[in-house]
Design an enzyme around this catalytic site. Sequence first.
Site, PDB file in Angstrom:
ATOM      1  N   GLU A  36       1.875  -6.581  10.098  1.00 24.07           N
ATOM      2  CA  GLU A  36       1.620  -5.176  10.412  1.00 24.07           C
ATOM      3  C   GLU A  36       2.703  -4.754  11.399  1.00 24.07           C
ATOM      4  O   GLU A  36       2.722  -5.184  12.548  1.00 24.07           O
ATOM      5  CB  GLU A  36       0.233  -5.015  11.030  1.00 24.07           C
ATOM      6  CG  GLU A  36      -0.900  -5.571  10.182  1.00 24.07           C
ATOM      7  CD  GLU A  36      -1.209  -4.715   8.967  1.00 24.07           C
ATOM      8  OE1 GLU A  36      -0.717  -3.566   8.907  1.00 24.07           O
ATOM      9  OE2 GLU A  36      -1.945  -5.176   8.076  1.00 24.07           O
TER      10      GLU A  36
ATOM     11  N   TYR B  28     -10.258  -9.226  10.019  1.00 23.25           N
ATOM     12  CA  TYR B  28     -10.676  -8.253   9.000  1.00 23.25           C
ATOM     13  C   TYR B  28     -10.767  -8.963   7.658  1.00 23.25           C
ATOM     14  O   TYR B  28      -9.802  -9.006   6.909  1.00 23.25           O
ATOM     15  CB  TYR B  28      -9.634  -7.122   8.953  1.00 23.25           C
ATOM     16  CG  TYR B  28      -9.937  -5.986   8.026  1.00 23.25           C
ATOM     17  CD1 TYR B  28      -9.419  -5.965   6.733  1.00 23.25           C
ATOM     18  CD2 TYR B  28     -10.724  -4.923   8.431  1.00 23.25           C
ATOM     19  CE1 TYR B  28      -9.665  -4.906   5.876  1.00 23.25           C
ATOM     20  CE2 TYR B  28     -10.981  -3.858   7.592  1.00 23.25           C
ATOM     21  CZ  TYR B  28     -10.449  -3.849   6.315  1.00 23.25           C
ATOM     22  OH  TYR B  28     -10.700  -2.801   5.463  1.00 23.25           O
TER      23      TYR B  28
ATOM     24  N   HIS C 177       3.254  -4.343   6.197  1.00 18.82           N
ATOM     25  CA  HIS C 177       2.206  -3.319   6.144  1.00 18.82           C
ATOM     26  C   HIS C 177       2.306  -2.415   7.369  1.00 18.82           C
ATOM     27  O   HIS C 177       3.177  -2.600   8.224  1.00 18.82           O
ATOM     28  CB  HIS C 177       0.835  -3.988   6.098  1.00 18.82           C
ATOM     29  CG  HIS C 177       0.563  -4.754   4.848  1.00 18.82           C
ATOM     30  ND1 HIS C 177      -0.302  -4.333   3.870  1.00 18.82           N
ATOM     31  CD2 HIS C 177       1.070  -5.948   4.411  1.00 18.82           C
ATOM     32  CE1 HIS C 177      -0.332  -5.217   2.888  1.00 18.82           C
ATOM     33  NE2 HIS C 177       0.496  -6.213   3.190  1.00 18.82           N
TER      34      HIS C 177
ATOM     35  N   HIS D 124       0.855  -1.187   0.000  1.00 22.83           N
ATOM     36  CA  HIS D 124       0.000   0.000   0.000  1.00 22.83           C
ATOM     37  C   HIS D 124       0.887   1.232   0.000  1.00 22.83           C
ATOM     38  O   HIS D 124       1.823   1.333   0.807  1.00 22.83           O
ATOM     39  CB  HIS D 124      -0.934  -0.012   1.211  1.00 22.83           C
ATOM     40  CG  HIS D 124      -1.947  -1.102   1.160  1.00 22.83           C
ATOM     41  ND1 HIS D 124      -2.226  -1.927   2.232  1.00 22.83           N
ATOM     42  CD2 HIS D 124      -2.757  -1.526   0.151  1.00 22.83           C
ATOM     43  CE1 HIS D 124      -3.156  -2.808   1.889  1.00 22.83           C
ATOM     44  NE2 HIS D 124      -3.491  -2.582   0.625  1.00 22.83           N
ATOM     45  N   GLY D 125       0.591   2.156  -0.891  1.00 20.59           N
ATOM     46  CA  GLY D 125       1.463   3.314  -1.068  1.00 20.59           C
ATOM     47  C   GLY D 125       1.634   4.156   0.168  1.00 20.59           C
ATOM     48  O   GLY D 125       2.680   4.788   0.361  1.00 20.59           O
TER      49      GLY D 125
ATOM     50  N   ARG E  34      -6.080  -6.379  -3.157  1.00 18.22           N
ATOM     51  CA  ARG E  34      -7.420  -6.869  -3.497  1.00 18.22           C
ATOM     52  C   ARG E  34      -7.477  -7.259  -4.973  1.00 18.22           C
ATOM     53  O   ARG E  34      -8.545  -7.464  -5.525  1.00 18.22           O
ATOM     54  CB  ARG E  34      -8.495  -5.799  -3.243  1.00 18.22           C
ATOM     55  CG  ARG E  34      -8.492  -5.154  -1.869  1.00 18.22           C
ATOM     56  CD  ARG E  34      -8.912  -6.122  -0.778  1.00 18.22           C
ATOM     57  NE  ARG E  34      -9.065  -5.418   0.498  1.00 18.22           N
ATOM     58  CZ  ARG E  34      -8.068  -5.135   1.333  1.00 18.22           C
ATOM     59  NH1 ARG E  34      -6.824  -5.496   1.017  1.00 18.22           N
ATOM     60  NH2 ARG E  34      -8.294  -4.506   2.469  1.00 18.22           N
TER      61      ARG E  34
END
Length: 494
Positions: free
Chosen positions: A309, A287, A227, A126-127, A188
Amino acid sequence: MVMKTKLLFFLLLFASLISSSLAKGSLQQTLNSSEKFDDCSNASRTRHLLEDESRAQTSVDLAQGYMSNDDLERAIKEFGQRCSNISRIYSIGNSVNGFPLLVIEISDKPGEEESKPAFKYIGNVHGDEPVGRELLIFLANWLCDNYLKDPLVKLIVENVHLHLLPSMNPDGYSLRKRGNANNIDLNRDFPDQFVSINDDEDSRQPETRAIMNWLRDIRFTASATLHGGALVANYPWDGSEDKRTKYYGCPDDDAFRFMASIYSHSHYNMSSSKEFLGGITNGAEWYPLYGGMQDWNYIHAGCLELTLEVSDNKWPNATELPILWRYNKMSLLNLVASLVKTGVHGRIYSSGDGRPLPGSITVSGINYTVTAGKTFGDYHRFLAPRDKYEVVATMPGYKSKNTTIWLDDGPVTLDFVLDPEVSVKGSVLQNACDCDCNSKSTQEFVQFLWGAHLEVFFILIVILGFLLLLFKRRTKVKFPTSRPLAGSKRTVEV
Protein backbone atom coordinates in the site's frame (compact mmCIF):
# COMPACT_ATOMS: atom_id res chain seq x y z
CA MET A 1 -55.99 33.15 -25.92
CA VAL A 2 -53.19 35.14 -24.29
CA MET A 3 -54.44 34.15 -20.82
CA LYS A 4 -54.47 30.48 -21.79
CA THR A 5 -50.90 30.73 -23.08
CA LYS A 6 -49.69 32.36 -19.85
CA LEU A 7 -51.50 29.75 -17.74
CA LEU A 8 -49.90 26.90 -19.71
CA PHE A 9 -46.45 28.49 -19.30
CA PHE A 10 -46.79 28.72 -15.50
CA LEU A 11 -48.03 25.13 -15.25
CA LEU A 12 -45.00 23.86 -17.19
CA LEU A 13 -42.62 25.94 -15.04
CA PHE A 14 -44.19 24.62 -11.84
CA ALA A 15 -43.96 21.00 -13.04
CA SER A 16 -40.26 21.38 -13.91
CA LEU A 17 -39.47 22.80 -10.45
CA ILE A 18 -41.20 19.86 -8.75
CA SER A 19 -39.31 17.37 -10.97
CA SER A 20 -35.98 19.05 -10.21
CA SER A 21 -36.70 19.05 -6.49
CA LEU A 22 -37.57 15.36 -6.49
CA ALA A 23 -34.46 14.49 -8.49
CA LYS A 24 -32.16 16.35 -6.06
CA GLY A 25 -33.86 14.72 -3.12
CA SER A 26 -33.31 11.27 -4.64
CA LEU A 27 -29.64 12.04 -5.37
CA GLN A 28 -29.09 13.41 -1.88
CA GLN A 29 -30.68 10.29 -0.40
CA THR A 30 -28.34 8.12 -2.46
CA LEU A 31 -25.31 10.13 -1.36
CA ASN A 32 -26.38 9.99 2.28
CA SER A 33 -26.77 6.21 2.15
CA SER A 34 -23.36 5.93 0.50
CA GLU A 35 -21.78 8.06 3.20
CA LYS A 36 -23.34 5.84 5.86
CA PHE A 37 -21.82 2.79 4.18
CA ASP A 38 -18.40 4.45 4.14
CA ASP A 39 -18.64 5.47 7.79
CA CYS A 40 -19.60 1.94 8.79
CA SER A 41 -16.78 0.44 6.74
CA ASN A 42 -14.14 2.80 8.07
CA ALA A 43 -15.35 2.35 11.63
CA SER A 44 -14.93 -1.40 11.44
CA ARG A 45 -11.64 -1.39 9.52
CA THR A 46 -8.59 0.80 9.48
CA ARG A 47 -7.95 -0.07 5.87
CA HIS A 48 -9.56 2.55 3.61
CA LEU A 49 -9.77 0.38 0.53
CA LEU A 50 -13.50 0.02 0.00
CA GLU A 51 -14.35 3.65 -0.68
CA ASP A 52 -17.68 4.43 -2.29
CA GLU A 53 -17.33 3.97 -6.04
CA SER A 54 -20.19 6.34 -6.82
CA ARG A 55 -18.19 9.13 -5.22
CA ALA A 56 -15.26 8.36 -7.51
CA GLN A 57 -17.50 8.32 -10.58
CA THR A 58 -19.01 11.74 -9.79
CA SER A 59 -15.57 13.32 -9.42
CA VAL A 60 -14.81 14.00 -13.06
CA ASP A 61 -11.38 15.49 -12.34
CA LEU A 62 -9.97 12.53 -10.39
CA ALA A 63 -7.72 11.37 -13.22
CA GLN A 64 -6.65 14.80 -14.37
CA GLY A 65 -2.89 14.69 -14.81
CA TYR A 66 -2.78 10.87 -14.78
CA MET A 67 -2.08 8.83 -17.88
CA SER A 68 -5.11 7.50 -19.72
CA ASN A 69 -4.98 3.90 -20.92
CA ASP A 70 -3.97 5.12 -24.36
CA ASP A 71 -1.31 7.34 -22.80
CA LEU A 72 -0.02 4.37 -20.81
CA GLU A 73 0.17 2.12 -23.85
CA ARG A 74 2.00 4.84 -25.75
CA ALA A 75 4.43 5.40 -22.86
CA ILE A 76 5.23 1.67 -22.66
CA LYS A 77 5.89 1.37 -26.38
CA GLU A 78 7.99 4.54 -26.47
CA PHE A 79 10.03 3.20 -23.55
CA GLY A 80 10.62 -0.04 -25.46
CA GLN A 81 12.01 1.90 -28.41
CA ARG A 82 14.10 4.28 -26.30
CA CYS A 83 15.58 1.56 -24.09
CA SER A 84 15.63 -1.43 -26.44
CA ASN A 85 19.13 -2.49 -25.38
CA ILE A 86 17.94 -3.63 -21.94
CA SER A 87 14.20 -4.17 -22.40
CA ARG A 88 11.43 -5.82 -24.36
CA ILE A 89 7.67 -5.24 -24.44
CA TYR A 90 5.18 -8.10 -24.53
CA SER A 91 1.54 -8.78 -23.69
CA ILE A 92 0.17 -11.46 -21.36
CA GLY A 93 -3.42 -11.13 -22.61
CA ASN A 94 -6.30 -8.68 -22.77
CA SER A 95 -8.81 -7.16 -20.37
CA VAL A 96 -12.57 -7.76 -20.60
CA ASN A 97 -12.86 -4.80 -22.98
CA GLY A 98 -9.90 -5.94 -25.05
CA PHE A 99 -7.19 -3.63 -23.74
CA PRO A 100 -3.74 -5.30 -23.90
CA LEU A 101 -2.03 -6.15 -20.60
CA LEU A 102 1.43 -4.92 -21.58
CA VAL A 103 4.58 -5.90 -19.67
CA ILE A 104 8.01 -4.26 -19.67
CA GLU A 105 10.88 -6.70 -19.11
CA ILE A 106 14.17 -5.11 -18.05
CA SER A 107 17.41 -7.13 -18.18
CA ASP A 108 20.77 -7.06 -19.93
CA LYS A 109 19.47 -10.06 -21.90
CA PRO A 110 15.71 -9.49 -22.14
CA GLY A 111 13.67 -12.40 -23.44
CA GLU A 112 16.48 -14.93 -22.95
CA GLU A 113 16.22 -17.82 -20.53
CA GLU A 114 19.02 -17.59 -17.99
CA SER A 115 19.90 -18.92 -14.57
CA LYS A 116 18.86 -15.62 -12.95
CA PRO A 117 16.01 -14.92 -10.55
CA ALA A 118 12.91 -13.18 -11.94
CA PHE A 119 10.91 -10.49 -10.13
CA LYS A 120 7.61 -8.83 -11.08
CA TYR A 121 5.78 -5.68 -10.06
CA ILE A 122 2.05 -5.32 -10.81
CA GLY A 123 0.16 -2.04 -10.55
CA ASN A 124 -3.48 -0.95 -10.77
CA VAL A 125 -4.98 -4.26 -9.59
CA HIS A 126 -7.90 -2.15 -8.41
CA GLY A 127 -9.10 0.33 -11.00
CA ASP A 128 -9.46 3.15 -8.50
CA GLU A 129 -5.87 2.80 -7.22
CA PRO A 130 -3.81 4.30 -10.06
CA VAL A 131 -0.66 5.44 -8.25
CA GLY A 132 1.06 2.09 -8.85
CA ARG A 133 0.81 2.32 -12.64
CA GLU A 134 2.46 5.73 -12.59
CA LEU A 135 5.22 4.59 -10.20
CA LEU A 136 6.13 1.63 -12.43
CA ILE A 137 6.62 3.91 -15.43
CA PHE A 138 8.81 6.13 -13.24
CA LEU A 139 10.77 3.01 -12.22
CA ALA A 140 11.27 1.80 -15.79
CA ASN A 141 12.58 5.18 -16.92
CA TRP A 142 14.86 5.47 -13.90
CA LEU A 143 16.43 2.09 -14.63
CA CYS A 144 16.92 2.99 -18.28
CA ASP A 145 18.45 6.40 -17.56
CA ASN A 146 20.79 5.21 -14.81
CA TYR A 147 21.89 1.76 -16.00
CA LEU A 148 25.47 2.88 -16.71
CA LYS A 149 25.62 5.37 -13.82
CA ASP A 150 24.14 3.79 -10.70
CA PRO A 151 25.72 0.60 -9.20
CA LEU A 152 22.38 -0.53 -7.74
CA VAL A 153 20.65 -0.19 -11.11
CA LYS A 154 23.53 -2.05 -12.79
CA LEU A 155 23.20 -4.84 -10.20
CA ILE A 156 19.49 -5.22 -10.94
CA VAL A 157 19.75 -5.08 -14.74
CA GLU A 158 22.63 -7.57 -14.94
CA ASN A 159 21.48 -10.05 -12.29
CA VAL A 160 17.67 -10.06 -12.36
CA HIS A 161 14.94 -10.38 -14.96
CA LEU A 162 12.53 -7.63 -13.86
CA HIS A 163 8.99 -7.62 -15.26
CA LEU A 164 6.66 -4.62 -14.84
CA LEU A 165 2.90 -4.82 -15.49
CA PRO A 166 1.80 -1.21 -14.90
CA SER A 167 -1.93 -1.94 -15.17
CA MET A 168 -3.66 -5.24 -14.46
CA ASN A 169 -7.07 -3.57 -14.55
CA PRO A 170 -7.19 -0.94 -17.32
CA ASP A 171 -10.98 -1.28 -17.65
CA GLY A 172 -11.55 -0.51 -13.99
CA TYR A 173 -9.28 2.51 -14.31
CA SER A 174 -11.21 3.92 -17.26
CA LEU A 175 -14.47 3.36 -15.35
CA ARG A 176 -13.00 4.88 -12.15
CA LYS A 177 -14.07 1.90 -10.07
CA ARG A 178 -12.47 -0.85 -8.01
CA GLY A 179 -13.50 -3.90 -10.04
CA ASN A 180 -12.97 -4.70 -13.69
CA ALA A 181 -15.49 -4.20 -16.51
CA ASN A 182 -17.56 -7.07 -15.07
CA ASN A 183 -17.45 -5.36 -11.65
CA ILE A 184 -15.32 -8.20 -10.21
CA ASP A 185 -12.64 -7.45 -7.64
CA LEU A 186 -9.59 -9.05 -9.25
CA ASN A 187 -7.91 -9.47 -5.87
CA ARG A 188 -10.72 -11.83 -4.83
CA ASP A 189 -10.75 -13.85 -8.05
CA PHE A 190 -7.94 -16.36 -7.45
CA PRO A 191 -8.27 -19.91 -6.06
CA ASP A 192 -8.07 -19.86 -2.27
CA GLN A 193 -6.71 -22.39 0.22
CA PHE A 194 -9.40 -21.77 2.85
CA VAL A 195 -12.50 -21.05 0.76
CA SER A 196 -13.68 -23.16 -2.17
CA ILE A 197 -14.02 -20.42 -4.76
CA ASN A 198 -12.85 -19.93 -8.32
CA ASP A 199 -11.93 -23.60 -8.77
CA ASP A 200 -13.25 -23.45 -12.34
CA GLU A 201 -10.61 -21.61 -14.34
CA ASP A 202 -13.04 -20.83 -17.16
CA SER A 203 -15.22 -18.86 -14.74
CA ARG A 204 -12.39 -16.52 -13.75
CA GLN A 205 -11.90 -13.09 -15.23
CA PRO A 206 -9.60 -12.78 -18.27
CA GLU A 207 -7.22 -10.59 -16.29
CA THR A 208 -6.95 -13.28 -13.59
CA ARG A 209 -6.36 -16.03 -16.13
CA ALA A 210 -3.69 -13.91 -17.80
CA ILE A 211 -1.76 -13.64 -14.54
CA MET A 212 -2.05 -17.38 -13.86
CA ASN A 213 -0.85 -18.30 -17.34
CA TRP A 214 1.97 -15.78 -17.02
CA LEU A 215 3.30 -17.57 -13.95
CA ARG A 216 3.12 -20.91 -15.75
CA ASP A 217 5.44 -19.49 -18.41
CA ILE A 218 7.91 -17.67 -16.14
CA ARG A 219 9.31 -18.95 -12.85
CA PHE A 220 9.21 -15.86 -10.64
CA THR A 221 11.17 -15.91 -7.38
CA ALA A 222 9.39 -12.94 -5.79
CA SER A 223 6.97 -10.15 -6.63
CA ALA A 224 4.83 -7.32 -5.28
CA THR A 225 1.58 -5.61 -6.20
CA LEU A 226 1.07 -1.87 -5.74
CA HIS A 227 -2.16 -0.67 -4.11
CA GLY A 228 -3.47 2.52 -2.50
CA GLY A 229 -5.53 3.53 0.52
CA ALA A 230 -2.94 2.96 3.26
CA LEU A 231 0.81 3.05 3.82
CA VAL A 232 2.10 -0.41 4.75
CA ALA A 233 3.81 -3.54 3.38
CA ASN A 234 1.46 -6.52 3.74
CA TYR A 235 2.55 -10.20 3.71
CA PRO A 236 0.81 -13.66 3.84
CA TRP A 237 -1.34 -15.20 4.90
CA ASP A 238 -4.15 -12.90 3.80
CA GLY A 239 -6.79 -15.08 5.47
CA SER A 240 -7.12 -17.65 8.20
CA GLU A 241 -8.60 -21.11 8.41
CA ASP A 242 -11.29 -20.10 10.89
CA LYS A 243 -11.97 -16.77 9.07
CA ARG A 244 -11.07 -14.75 12.17
CA THR A 245 -9.02 -11.56 12.20
CA LYS A 246 -5.73 -12.69 13.74
CA TYR A 247 -2.06 -13.14 12.94
CA TYR A 248 -1.77 -16.15 10.64
CA GLY A 249 1.73 -16.67 9.32
CA CYS A 250 2.81 -18.88 6.42
CA PRO A 251 5.81 -21.26 6.51
CA ASP A 252 8.12 -18.49 5.25
CA ASP A 253 6.94 -15.96 7.82
CA ASP A 254 10.51 -14.86 8.68
CA ALA A 255 11.41 -14.37 5.02
CA PHE A 256 8.23 -12.39 4.34
CA ARG A 257 8.73 -10.16 7.37
CA PHE A 258 12.27 -9.50 6.14
CA MET A 259 11.03 -8.68 2.62
CA ALA A 260 8.34 -6.35 3.93
CA SER A 261 10.86 -4.63 6.21
CA ILE A 262 13.20 -4.02 3.27
CA TYR A 263 10.45 -2.05 1.54
CA SER A 264 9.23 -0.31 4.66
CA HIS A 265 12.62 0.83 5.95
CA SER A 266 13.75 1.98 2.50
CA HIS A 267 10.62 4.16 2.24
CA TYR A 268 10.55 7.82 3.22
CA ASN A 269 8.14 7.33 6.14
CA MET A 270 6.41 3.94 5.94
CA SER A 271 8.42 2.41 8.80
CA SER A 272 7.45 5.27 11.14
CA SER A 273 3.76 4.36 10.90
CA LYS A 274 1.75 4.82 14.09
CA GLU A 275 -0.80 2.26 12.94
CA PHE A 276 1.55 -0.57 11.83
CA LEU A 277 4.64 -1.45 13.84
CA GLY A 278 7.61 -0.99 11.55
CA GLY A 279 5.29 -0.24 8.63
CA ILE A 280 4.54 -3.93 7.97
CA THR A 281 1.57 -6.19 8.69
CA ASN A 282 0.33 -9.72 8.36
CA GLY A 283 -2.70 -9.67 6.08
CA ALA A 284 -4.96 -11.89 8.18
CA GLU A 285 -4.26 -9.82 11.28
CA TRP A 286 -5.08 -6.57 9.49
CA TYR A 287 -7.83 -7.26 6.98
CA PRO A 288 -8.65 -10.89 6.12
CA LEU A 289 -9.50 -11.55 2.49
CA TYR A 290 -10.01 -14.67 0.39
CA GLY A 291 -9.26 -15.29 -3.28
CA GLY A 292 -6.28 -12.92 -3.14
CA MET A 293 -3.37 -12.97 -5.57
CA GLN A 294 -0.61 -12.83 -2.95
CA ASP A 295 -1.45 -16.15 -1.28
CA TRP A 296 -2.05 -17.84 -4.64
CA ASN A 297 1.43 -16.80 -5.84
CA TYR A 298 3.08 -18.39 -2.82
CA ILE A 299 1.07 -21.62 -2.85
CA HIS A 300 0.81 -22.39 -6.55
CA ALA A 301 3.64 -20.54 -8.28
CA GLY A 302 6.56 -20.75 -5.84
CA CYS A 303 6.66 -16.95 -5.78
CA LEU A 304 6.96 -14.87 -2.59
CA GLU A 305 4.64 -11.90 -3.09
CA LEU A 306 3.96 -8.76 -1.04
CA THR A 307 0.97 -6.43 -1.23
CA LEU A 308 2.27 -2.87 -0.99
CA GLU A 309 0.00 0.00 0.00
CA VAL A 310 1.98 2.96 -1.32
CA SER A 311 -0.34 5.93 -0.74
CA ASP A 312 -2.83 6.84 1.99
CA ASN A 313 -4.95 8.54 -0.65
CA LYS A 314 -6.19 6.29 -3.42
CA TRP A 315 -6.49 9.19 -5.87
CA PRO A 316 -3.94 11.81 -4.81
CA ASN A 317 -3.64 14.92 -6.93
CA ALA A 318 -1.44 14.21 -9.95
CA THR A 319 0.97 16.93 -8.82
CA GLU A 320 1.91 14.64 -5.91
CA LEU A 321 3.06 11.79 -8.16
CA PRO A 322 6.72 12.93 -8.41
CA ILE A 323 6.81 13.18 -4.60
CA LEU A 324 5.33 9.69 -4.22
CA TRP A 325 7.96 8.40 -6.65
CA ARG A 326 10.75 9.90 -4.52
CA TYR A 327 9.24 8.37 -1.39
CA ASN A 328 9.00 4.88 -2.97
CA LYS A 329 12.02 4.85 -5.31
CA MET A 330 14.59 3.23 -2.99
CA SER A 331 12.00 0.77 -1.70
CA LEU A 332 11.17 -0.41 -5.21
CA LEU A 333 14.86 -0.74 -6.10
CA ASN A 334 16.01 -2.39 -2.87
CA LEU A 335 13.23 -4.98 -2.90
CA VAL A 336 14.28 -6.19 -6.36
CA ALA A 337 17.98 -6.10 -5.45
CA SER A 338 17.31 -8.21 -2.35
CA LEU A 339 16.88 -11.22 -4.63
CA VAL A 340 20.61 -11.28 -5.27
CA LYS A 341 21.78 -9.67 -2.03
CA THR A 342 20.52 -12.44 0.22
CA GLY A 343 19.26 -16.02 0.17
CA VAL A 344 20.79 -19.15 -1.30
CA HIS A 345 21.25 -19.66 -5.04
CA GLY A 346 22.73 -22.43 -7.11
CA ARG A 347 22.21 -25.28 -9.54
CA ILE A 348 21.55 -29.01 -9.31
CA TYR A 349 23.55 -31.42 -11.47
CA SER A 350 23.78 -35.15 -12.10
CA SER A 351 27.10 -36.69 -11.12
CA GLY A 352 26.71 -39.21 -13.93
CA ASP A 353 26.80 -36.95 -16.96
CA GLY A 354 26.84 -33.45 -15.46
CA ARG A 355 23.52 -32.42 -16.90
CA PRO A 356 21.22 -30.02 -14.99
CA LEU A 357 18.42 -31.54 -12.92
CA PRO A 358 15.02 -29.93 -12.22
CA GLY A 359 15.20 -31.04 -8.60
CA SER A 360 13.69 -29.57 -5.46
CA ILE A 361 15.17 -27.49 -2.67
CA THR A 362 13.82 -27.55 0.87
CA VAL A 363 15.05 -25.96 4.08
CA SER A 364 14.79 -27.89 7.34
CA GLY A 365 12.09 -26.44 9.56
CA ILE A 366 10.29 -24.62 6.70
CA ASN A 367 7.47 -26.54 5.06
CA TYR A 368 7.94 -25.11 1.58
CA THR A 369 9.56 -26.43 -1.60
CA VAL A 370 11.33 -24.50 -4.35
CA THR A 371 11.73 -26.21 -7.73
CA ALA A 372 14.82 -25.79 -9.88
CA GLY A 373 14.52 -24.84 -13.54
CA LYS A 374 14.42 -27.49 -16.24
CA THR A 375 16.96 -25.89 -18.56
CA PHE A 376 19.74 -24.93 -16.14
CA GLY A 377 18.75 -26.73 -12.94
CA ASP A 378 18.97 -23.34 -11.22
CA TYR A 379 17.15 -22.44 -8.00
CA HIS A 380 16.77 -19.21 -6.02
CA ARG A 381 15.64 -19.51 -2.41
CA PHE A 382 14.85 -16.25 -0.62
CA LEU A 383 15.67 -16.49 3.09
CA ALA A 384 16.01 -14.01 5.93
CA PRO A 385 19.57 -13.58 7.28
CA ARG A 386 20.18 -16.05 10.10
CA ASP A 387 22.99 -18.00 11.73
CA LYS A 388 22.46 -21.19 9.77
CA TYR A 389 20.08 -23.16 7.58
CA GLU A 390 20.13 -26.80 6.54
CA VAL A 391 19.43 -26.99 2.81
CA VAL A 392 18.31 -30.26 1.17
CA ALA A 393 18.32 -31.07 -2.56
CA THR A 394 16.20 -33.95 -3.92
CA MET A 395 15.41 -35.41 -7.32
CA PRO A 396 13.48 -38.60 -8.18
CA GLY A 397 15.95 -41.33 -9.13
CA TYR A 398 18.82 -39.65 -7.26
CA LYS A 399 20.18 -39.69 -3.73
CA SER A 400 19.26 -36.54 -1.81
CA LYS A 401 21.99 -34.35 -0.31
CA ASN A 402 22.00 -31.78 2.43
CA THR A 403 24.40 -29.21 3.82
CA THR A 404 24.43 -26.35 6.31
CA ILE A 405 24.88 -22.72 5.27
CA TRP A 406 25.25 -19.44 7.16
CA LEU A 407 23.36 -16.38 5.91
CA ASP A 408 24.58 -13.74 8.31
CA ASP A 409 26.69 -11.96 5.70
CA GLY A 410 25.29 -11.78 2.18
CA PRO A 411 24.04 -14.44 -0.24
CA VAL A 412 25.35 -17.99 -0.57
CA THR A 413 25.97 -19.82 -3.85
CA LEU A 414 25.43 -23.54 -3.36
CA ASP A 415 25.52 -26.16 -6.14
CA PHE A 416 24.41 -29.75 -5.59
CA VAL A 417 25.80 -32.73 -7.51
CA LEU A 418 23.45 -35.66 -6.99
CA ASP A 419 24.39 -39.32 -7.42
CA PRO A 420 21.96 -41.66 -9.18
CA GLU A 421 20.34 -44.30 -7.01
CA VAL A 422 21.51 -47.90 -7.61
CA SER A 423 19.60 -51.15 -7.52
CA VAL A 424 20.49 -54.21 -5.39
CA LYS A 425 22.57 -55.69 -8.24
CA GLY A 426 24.56 -52.49 -8.55
CA SER A 427 23.13 -51.24 -11.83
CA VAL A 428 22.20 -47.57 -12.01
CA LEU A 429 18.47 -46.98 -11.96
CA GLN A 430 17.32 -45.47 -15.23
CA ASN A 431 16.10 -41.89 -14.92
CA ALA A 432 12.88 -40.91 -16.59
CA CYS A 433 14.80 -38.43 -18.72
CA ASP A 434 17.06 -41.21 -20.06
CA CYS A 435 14.36 -43.35 -21.67
CA ASP A 436 15.47 -45.67 -24.49
CA CYS A 437 13.99 -44.18 -27.62
CA ASN A 438 15.14 -47.21 -29.69
CA SER A 439 13.07 -49.85 -27.88
CA LYS A 440 11.38 -50.79 -31.13
CA SER A 441 14.70 -51.58 -32.80
CA THR A 442 15.74 -53.66 -29.79
CA GLN A 443 12.57 -55.73 -29.98
CA GLU A 444 13.10 -56.36 -33.69
CA PHE A 445 16.68 -57.55 -33.05
CA VAL A 446 15.55 -59.96 -30.32
CA GLN A 447 12.85 -61.35 -32.60
CA PHE A 448 15.50 -61.90 -35.30
CA LEU A 449 17.74 -63.88 -32.91
CA TRP A 450 14.96 -66.05 -31.58
CA GLY A 451 13.38 -66.71 -34.93
CA ALA A 452 14.70 -68.89 -37.73
CA HIS A 453 18.32 -68.27 -36.71
CA LEU A 454 18.06 -69.93 -33.29
CA GLU A 455 20.36 -72.83 -34.23
CA VAL A 456 23.10 -70.51 -35.53
CA PHE A 457 22.77 -68.42 -32.39
CA PHE A 458 23.20 -71.53 -30.18
CA ILE A 459 26.39 -72.64 -32.04
CA LEU A 460 27.88 -69.15 -31.63
CA ILE A 461 27.27 -69.25 -27.88
CA VAL A 462 29.05 -72.62 -27.58
CA ILE A 463 32.07 -71.37 -29.56
CA LEU A 464 32.30 -68.16 -27.51
CA GLY A 465 32.09 -70.13 -24.29
CA PHE A 466 34.92 -72.43 -25.37
CA LEU A 467 37.16 -69.50 -26.36
CA LEU A 468 36.46 -67.77 -23.04
CA LEU A 469 37.48 -70.91 -21.12
CA LEU A 470 40.79 -71.14 -23.01
CA PHE A 471 41.48 -67.44 -22.36
CA LYS A 472 40.89 -67.80 -18.61
CA ARG A 473 43.30 -70.78 -18.35
CA ARG A 474 46.01 -68.92 -20.23
CA THR A 475 45.56 -65.86 -17.99
CA LYS A 476 45.96 -67.92 -14.81
CA VAL A 477 49.23 -69.39 -16.07
CA LYS A 478 50.68 -66.09 -17.22
CA PHE A 479 49.57 -64.00 -14.23
CA PRO A 480 49.38 -66.32 -11.27
CA THR A 481 49.70 -63.57 -8.64
CA SER A 482 47.21 -61.05 -10.08
CA ARG A 483 43.85 -60.25 -8.38
CA PRO A 484 40.95 -57.94 -9.15
CA LEU A 485 41.21 -54.37 -7.87
CA ALA A 486 38.62 -53.10 -5.46
CA GLY A 487 36.25 -50.60 -7.12
CA SER A 488 37.07 -47.01 -6.09
CA LYS A 489 34.19 -44.95 -4.68
CA ARG A 490 33.78 -41.48 -6.26
CA THR A 491 33.19 -38.65 -3.85
CA VAL A 492 31.75 -35.30 -5.02
CA GLU A 493 31.32 -32.03 -3.27
CA VAL A 494 27.87 -30.84 -2.35
